[in-house]
Design a protein around this motif. Structure first.
Motif, PDB file in Angstrom:
ATOM      1  N   ARG A 124      54.348  35.657  65.144  1.00  0.00           N
ATOM      2  CA  ARG A 124      54.499  34.558  64.189  1.00  0.00           C
ATOM      3  C   ARG A 124      54.795  33.257  64.928  1.00  0.00           C
ATOM      4  N   ARG A 125      54.179  32.174  64.482  1.00  0.00           N
ATOM      5  CA  ARG A 125      54.380  30.858  65.080  1.00  0.00           C
ATOM      6  C   ARG A 125      55.422  30.116  64.255  1.00  0.00           C
ATOM      7  N   LEU A 126      56.590  29.832  64.860  1.00  0.00           N
ATOM      8  CA  LEU A 126      57.689  29.197  64.154  1.00  0.00           C
ATOM      9  C   LEU A 126      58.101  27.917  64.870  1.00  0.00           C
ATOM     10  N   ALA A 127      58.962  27.159  64.221  1.00  0.00           N
ATOM     11  CA  ALA A 127      59.538  25.949  64.809  1.00  0.00           C
ATOM     12  C   ALA A 127      61.049  26.107  64.863  1.00  0.00           C
ATOM     13  N   GLY A 128      61.656  25.542  65.889  1.00  0.00           N
ATOM     14  CA  GLY A 128      63.100  25.658  66.054  1.00  0.00           C
ATOM     15  C   GLY A 128      63.739  24.332  66.417  1.00  0.00           C
ATOM     16  N   GLN A 129      65.007  24.206  66.061  1.00  0.00           N
ATOM     17  CA  GLN A 129      65.811  23.037  66.419  1.00  0.00           C
ATOM     18  C   GLN A 129      67.104  23.503  67.072  1.00  0.00           C
ATOM     19  N   ARG A 159      68.338  26.742  64.557  1.00  0.00           N
ATOM     20  CA  ARG A 159      67.755  27.240  63.317  1.00  0.00           C
ATOM     21  C   ARG A 159      66.251  27.249  63.479  1.00  0.00           C
ATOM     22  N   VAL A 160      65.582  28.132  62.763  1.00  0.00           N
ATOM     23  CA  VAL A 160      64.128  28.256  62.851  1.00  0.00           C
ATOM     24  C   VAL A 160      63.547  28.234  61.444  1.00  0.00           C
ATOM     25  N   PHE A 161      62.279  27.855  61.360  1.00  0.00           N
ATOM     26  CA  PHE A 161      61.601  27.812  60.072  1.00  0.00           C
ATOM     27  C   PHE A 161      60.101  27.809  60.320  1.00  0.00           C
ATOM     28  N   SER A 176      57.504  24.790  55.565  1.00  0.00           N
ATOM     29  CA  SER A 176      58.691  25.194  54.799  1.00  0.00           C
ATOM     30  C   SER A 176      59.942  24.710  55.526  1.00  0.00           C
ATOM     31  N   PRO A 177      60.109  23.400  55.665  1.00  0.00           N
ATOM     32  CA  PRO A 177      61.266  22.894  56.419  1.00  0.00           C
ATOM     33  C   PRO A 177      62.566  23.188  55.690  1.00  0.00           C
ATOM     34  N   SER A 185      53.772  17.154  60.181  1.00  0.00           N
ATOM     35  CA  SER A 185      53.083  18.444  60.239  1.00  0.00           C
ATOM     36  C   SER A 185      53.986  19.600  59.846  1.00  0.00           C
ATOM     37  N   TYR A 186      55.303  19.387  59.839  1.00  0.00           N
ATOM     38  CA  TYR A 186      56.225  20.466  59.485  1.00  0.00           C
ATOM     39  C   TYR A 186      56.596  20.452  58.001  1.00  0.00           C
ATOM     40  N   LEU A 187      56.163  19.437  57.272  1.00  0.00           N
ATOM     41  CA  LEU A 187      56.526  19.316  55.871  1.00  0.00           C
ATOM     42  C   LEU A 187      55.621  20.173  55.003  1.00  0.00           C
ATOM     43  N   SER A 188      56.040  20.383  53.768  1.00  0.00           N
ATOM     44  CA  SER A 188      55.227  21.146  52.828  1.00  0.00           C
ATOM     45  C   SER A 188      53.981  20.345  52.460  1.00  0.00           C
TER      46      SER A 188
END
Length: 642
Positions: A533-538, A600-602, A606-607, A622-625
């Motif tokens: 799965r490709r996710l984003a993290g902060q 945190r990841v998302f 689905s920010p 690009s991370y917004l719905s």
């Protein structure tokens, strides 16, 4: 000691008062004066100076580049009662040159400046006539960090040396450290696993990697050979690893060897015969077990009725639950926001994974209390698992040593692991309310126990959060928080993430992660989670911040100005939202000590809540719905829909 107080009422205001304070060193007969500014004079309480006076003042503020003397009033007996002003080459003023003098009479002298940072004033009177004397004000100038005073100006320290505040000489960097720029205020450390053999190094290239069988902490001047029973299998090891049971190693080994047949070893111990390790304890165990068995059989035979029939043990006495019953756990507050000095496991990354396989035990007569494992992450918490994957990715890509982390203080704050009825703000034992970082997961950072104990940071320093990005994490863990434009390990500058990338000469923190965790402060990094799965993290640093090192102010991101948002919407748990931003110009552990990396990841599209800010523009679109992207493209300038 003198105390001055002033109290005013609520009715009117006046001009107030101006008072000049003096110490004994500022009055005649004078002495050594180390204040940066002040006054000297020779008259007593009568308003006149005395007969037969012989006074001197040596004004030498530590680290001063220049000292200037300005006469405010002057009146002495002409050609008899004399004042002289000298520039001194040292604080003792044994070698001096005349700046002004001899001075006497009613004429106000001009000002005088000493370019040596030391100035001397003398006064002598005869036995007859008295006058009002003189009053003179002095002030000093200083060089900034990284430079030293020389002949009334400031010169920068050369590469390979540094100067702190008020320094008068540049100090050569010790072996294991380096300074790559002129005007450095500190020397940078060679990383753990590297060493520097020469003092005065001018670049990180002077740091050499330790070979297999050796290790070194940060700022080392040599590599340490692994002792017997330990090894290091890779070049650049920060520490040696203990051999497992049944293996051994000689000093300087790069791997452990299996014990020969008929011998065994404990962890880190030499191989010895089974008899040496097992004979004494084995004999004792057999003896005790035999005695206990004899007592049990005798007691059972004496007290058991012959007609009774023993029921098998009820399976409900104790029940082992092979799962984490999260829905039955008693919610608990964050008990791990205060660290105490402890020794982290030898392999935190492996231990983190192992902690997810731990099981909870639940008595049959009620739900189990919260089982706080070494890593208090429930086995089936998908959020904690995704955060763990992001944490490992960041550590691996940036080549960060595991020694920076203390897994004893890891904690997941997702709605499952930290339920809604658990407190959102903790005040007990805190100098100011600690706002719990709900929705995030913390990975503990090792804190220097000396700093923790000496400064009592977990009792006296409030909790603050600082948004950061993955490629700066190693620099922050090594040198602490830095002001933008300061050069860090690899000669990069920590570009400010705030306020449309303006390079503010300060460090921003906040008492709430809902503000520091905005994408504008905590940059977004994409990564691949388990199962592809490709996710984003902060990531955000949880710190303890020195109480007197920062200023408080309201938000400057435009939430009220651009989106017309009420301040309380930013953080309902913060009592005073006019203090949501903290700023400091002090760097490193002198102002803030990181003790947790919070992530945190998302999924893109689905920010999480409190992700956007009015300053973002199209940076994170690009991370917004899809609906939010369409609204922004249509010119919607307001906040995202609740």
């Amino acid at each position: 000691v003198m105390k001055v107080t002033f109290t005013s009422d609520q009715t009117s205001s006046e001009d107030g008062f101006l008072a000049i304070f003096t110490s004994s060193s500022m009055l005649c007969p004078g002495g050594s004066v180390t204040s940066e500014t002040g006054f000297i004079f020779n008259a007593d309480d009568s308003g006149l100076y005395a007969n037969n006076m012989d006074c001197y003042w040596i004004i030498r503020p530590p680290g001063a580049a220049t000292v200037t003397l300005q006469f405010i009033s002057f009146s002495t007996q002409l050609d008899v009662d004399i004042v002289n002003v000298y520039a001194c080459s040292s604080s003792a003023c044994s070698n001096r040159a005349v700046l002004l003098g001899p001075l006497s009479g009613p004429t106000l002298p001009s000002s005088a400046t000493s370019t040596t940072g030391v100035i001397m004033v003398t006064f002598r009177s005869d036995s007859s006539v008295q006058y009002t004397g003189f009053v003179a004000e002095f002030s000093a100038t200083f060089c900034s960090k990284g430079s030293i005073p020389r002949d009334g100006s400031c010169i920068e320290c050369t590469e390979g040396s540094f100067a702190s505040s008020l320094a008068t000489v540049c100090i050569t960097c010790a072996a294991g450290r380096f300074a790559s720029l002129r005007g450095s205020s500190f020397c940078q450390n060679c990383l753990a696993g590297y060493y520097g053999s020469s003092a005065g190094a001018v670049s990180s290239g002077s740091c050499q990697m330790c070979h297999q069988g050796y290790s070194s902490p940060a700022a080392s001047s040599t590599c340490n050979q692994c002792s017997s029973g330990t090894f290091s299998s890779a070049n650049g090891s920060a520490q040696c690893t203990t051999c497992n049971w049944g293996t051994y190693s000689d000093a300087g080994a790069s791997m452990c060897k299996a014990c020969s047949a008929g011998t065994v070893s404990l962890a880190g111990q030499p191989c010895l015969s089974f008899a040496v390790y097992l004979a004494p304890p084995a004999a004792l165990v057999v003896l005790i077990a035999g005695y206990c068995l004899w007592c049990y059989c005798r007691r059972k035979r004496e007290h058991q009725p012959k007609s009774s029939v023993q029921d098998p043990t009820s399976p409900g006495d104790v029940q082992k639950i092979a799962r984490y019953t999260v829905d039955q756990l008693t919610p608990t507050p964050d008990n791990h926001h205060q660290q105490t000095p402890s020794t982290p496991p030898s392999d935190p990354l492996s231990a983190i994974s192992l902690a997810f396989d731990q099981l909870a035990t639940e008595p049959i007569n009620g739900p189990a209390p919260y089982v706080d494992l070494l890593f208090p992450f429930p086995r089936y918490c998908s959020i904690a698992n995704d955060c763990l994957a992001f944490f490992k990715e960041v550590v691996k890509i940036n080549n960060i040593s595991e020694n920076f982390f203390n897994p004893n203080f890891n904690k997941c704050f997702c709605p499952t692991c930290y339920p809604p009825n658990a407190p959102s703000a903790i005040t007990e034992g805190e100098p100011s309310p600690y706002i719990v970082p709900r929705g995030w997961t913390r990975f503990g950072i090792t804190v220097n126990p000396g700093i923790a104990e000496q400064e009592q940071i977990f009792k006296r320093w409030p909790v603050a959060f600082h948004g950061t990005r993955a490629d700066l994490l190693l620099d922050v863990l090594t040198n602490g928080l830095a002001i933008p434009d300061d050069i860090i390990l690899d000669d990069r500058s920590p570009e400010s993430q705030n306020c449309s990338k303006r390079q503010d000469k300060c460090i921003y923190t906040s008492p709430t992660i809902r503000y520091s965790g905005l994408a504008f402060y905590s940059n977004v990094t994409q990564f691949t989670a388990p199962h592809g799965r490709r996710l984003a993290g902060q990531m955000v640093l949880q710190c303890r911040q020195r109480p007197d090192s920062f200023k408080k102010q309201g938000e400057t991101m435009g939430f009220k100005r651009c989106w017309n948002m009420e301040d309380k919407m930013l953080c309902p748990d913060l009592a005073n939202t006019d203090e949501i931003e903290w700023t400091t110009e002090i760097e490193g552990s002198a102002a803030a000590v990181p003790h947790g990396l919070i992530v945190r990841v998302f999924e893109a599209g689905s920010p999480p809540d409190y992700f956007e800010s009015p300053m973002d523009g199209d940076r994170f679109v690009s991370y917004l719905s899809p609906a939010r992207r369409a609204a922004k493209a249509a010119g919607d300038k307001g906040p995202p829909a609740a």
